[in-house]
Motif scaffolding. Structure first.
Motif, PDB file in Angstrom:
ATOM      1  N   PHE A  24      42.453  40.206  46.707  1.00 29.93           N
ATOM      2  CA  PHE A  24      43.761  40.828  46.490  1.00 29.93           C
ATOM      3  C   PHE A  24      44.848  40.068  47.240  1.00 29.93           C
ATOM      4  CE2 PHE A  24      46.947  43.785  48.215  1.00 29.93           C
ATOM      5  CZ  PHE A  24      47.514  44.238  47.034  1.00 29.93           C
ATOM      6  N   TYR A  25      44.547  39.680  48.469  1.00 25.59           N
ATOM      7  CA  TYR A  25      45.519  38.963  49.288  1.00 25.59           C
ATOM      8  C   TYR A  25      45.639  37.499  48.869  1.00 25.59           C
ATOM      9  CZ  TYR A  25      45.252  43.117  52.165  1.00 25.59           C
ATOM     10  OH  TYR A  25      45.303  44.402  52.595  1.00 25.59           O
ATOM     11  N   LEU A  26      44.523  36.914  48.442  1.00 25.37           N
ATOM     12  CA  LEU A  26      44.556  35.509  48.024  1.00 25.37           C
ATOM     13  C   LEU A  26      45.383  35.323  46.752  1.00 25.37           C
ATOM     14  CD1 LEU A  26      40.875  34.427  48.739  1.00 25.37           C
ATOM     15  CD2 LEU A  26      42.926  33.777  50.008  1.00 25.37           C
ATOM     16  N   LYS A  27      45.418  36.346  45.901  1.00 28.14           N
ATOM     17  CA  LYS A  27      46.206  36.248  44.661  1.00 28.14           C
ATOM     18  C   LYS A  27      47.702  36.198  44.940  1.00 28.14           C
ATOM     19  CE  LYS A  27      42.879  38.572  41.690  1.00 28.14           C
ATOM     20  NZ  LYS A  27      42.562  39.826  40.999  1.00 28.14           N
ATOM     21  N   SER A  28      48.130  36.771  46.053  1.00 32.43           N
ATOM     22  CA  SER A  28      49.563  36.839  46.352  1.00 32.43           C
ATOM     23  C   SER A  28      50.077  35.625  47.103  1.00 32.43           C
ATOM     24  CB  SER A  28      49.871  38.108  47.150  1.00 32.43           C
ATOM     25  OG  SER A  28      49.208  38.063  48.390  1.00 32.43           O
ATOM     26  N   GLY A  70      50.719  32.689  45.981  1.00 34.72           N
ATOM     27  CA  GLY A  70      51.685  31.930  45.183  1.00 34.72           C
ATOM     28  C   GLY A  70      53.132  32.332  45.403  1.00 34.72           C
ATOM     29  N   GLY A  71      53.391  33.492  45.947  1.00 32.31           N
ATOM     30  CA  GLY A  71      54.758  33.938  46.170  1.00 32.31           C
ATOM     31  C   GLY A  71      55.339  33.541  47.512  1.00 32.31           C
ATOM     32  N   ARG A  72      54.572  32.784  48.303  1.00 25.85           N
ATOM     33  CA  ARG A  72      55.072  32.378  49.615  1.00 25.85           C
ATOM     34  C   ARG A  72      56.249  31.412  49.458  1.00 25.85           C
ATOM     35  NH1 ARG A  72      50.506  31.330  54.037  1.00 25.85           N
ATOM     36  NH2 ARG A  72      52.033  29.720  54.518  1.00 25.85           N
ATOM     37  N   ARG A 123      45.929  25.116  50.462  1.00 25.90           N
ATOM     38  CA  ARG A 123      44.686  25.238  51.233  1.00 25.90           C
ATOM     39  C   ARG A 123      44.959  25.862  52.600  1.00 25.90           C
ATOM     40  NH1 ARG A 123      44.183  19.947  49.693  1.00 25.90           N
ATOM     41  NH2 ARG A 123      44.253  19.259  51.853  1.00 25.90           N
ATOM     42  N   GLN A 124      46.067  25.454  53.229  1.00 21.78           N
ATOM     43  CA  GLN A 124      46.429  26.010  54.532  1.00 21.78           C
ATOM     44  C   GLN A 124      46.737  27.500  54.411  1.00 21.78           C
ATOM     45  OE1 GLN A 124      46.490  24.407  57.588  1.00 21.78           O
ATOM     46  NE2 GLN A 124      46.774  26.469  58.363  1.00 21.78           N
ATOM     47  N   ALA A 125      47.459  27.886  53.368  1.00 17.61           N
ATOM     48  CA  ALA A 125      47.793  29.299  53.161  1.00 17.61           C
ATOM     49  C   ALA A 125      46.526  30.116  52.929  1.00 17.61           C
ATOM     50  CB  ALA A 125      48.745  29.443  51.978  1.00 17.61           C
TER      51      ALA A 125
END
Length: 175
Positions: free
Chosen positions: A38-42, A44-46, A132-134
């Protein structure tokens, strides 16, 4: 205590506010926590990833611009004269069309195209590194939150057992 002191120093540096400022945490950790996906999907909005994607777009535009150096150029010039001395004093304006064909600059232009491709590739690699860092950050923080949550559960259990022990000892003492 050391982590708290270090955190307050970072807070001072980032916010410019006093270290002693009282902070109130209004966000609660959901119980149960969603899966890490759930958190990994978000991710892209960083903002840092969005910014890097914009840089890739700009680099791609740079490739198109560099390629345009192979094309002929036509320029149109115009002049308007308020006062014109000499034989052409009756003519108030003139227009000039100039065409340029880059016959002998192909090597320079091709070098600029390769350089623009290289810049675009560098930006894509930077985006890959940021992603990858995120992802690593999310996974690390998720594990830290899970560990802290397990620790809090164990401390709650210890508190409950200690309270029961205290009550039992108090009851036995009164007897």
């Amino acid at each position: 205590k050391g982590q708290l002191a270090a955190g307050r120093e970072i807070f001072l540096f980032l916010s410019g506010m006093r270290k002693e400022t009282t902070l109130v945490d209004s966000e609660l950790i959901p119980n149960p926590m969603p899966n890490i996906e759930f958190y990994l999907k978000s991710i892209g909005g960083r903002p840092d990833l969005l910014s890097q994607e914009s840089k890739i777009g700009a680099a791609a535009q740079g490739v198109s611009i560099a390629r345009a150096g192979h094309w002929p150029v036509i320029d149109l010039f115009g002049n308007y004269f308020f006062q014109r001395p000499g034989a052409l004093s009756a003519v108030k304006w003139d227009v000039q069309v100039v065409g340029t064909l880059p016959l002998f600059s192909g090597g320079v232009v091709q070098s600029q195209v390769r350089q623009a491709f290289s810049q675009e590739r560098n930006e894509e690699l930077a985006l890959s590194r940021l992603r990858r860092q995120a992802e690593q950050d999310v996974r690390s923080f998720y594990e830290v939150v899970q560990a802290v949550r397990r620790q809090v559960d164990r401390l709650d259990k210890a508190l409950h057992l200690s309270s029961k022990t205290y009550e039992e000892q108090s009851r036995e003492y009164h007897l």
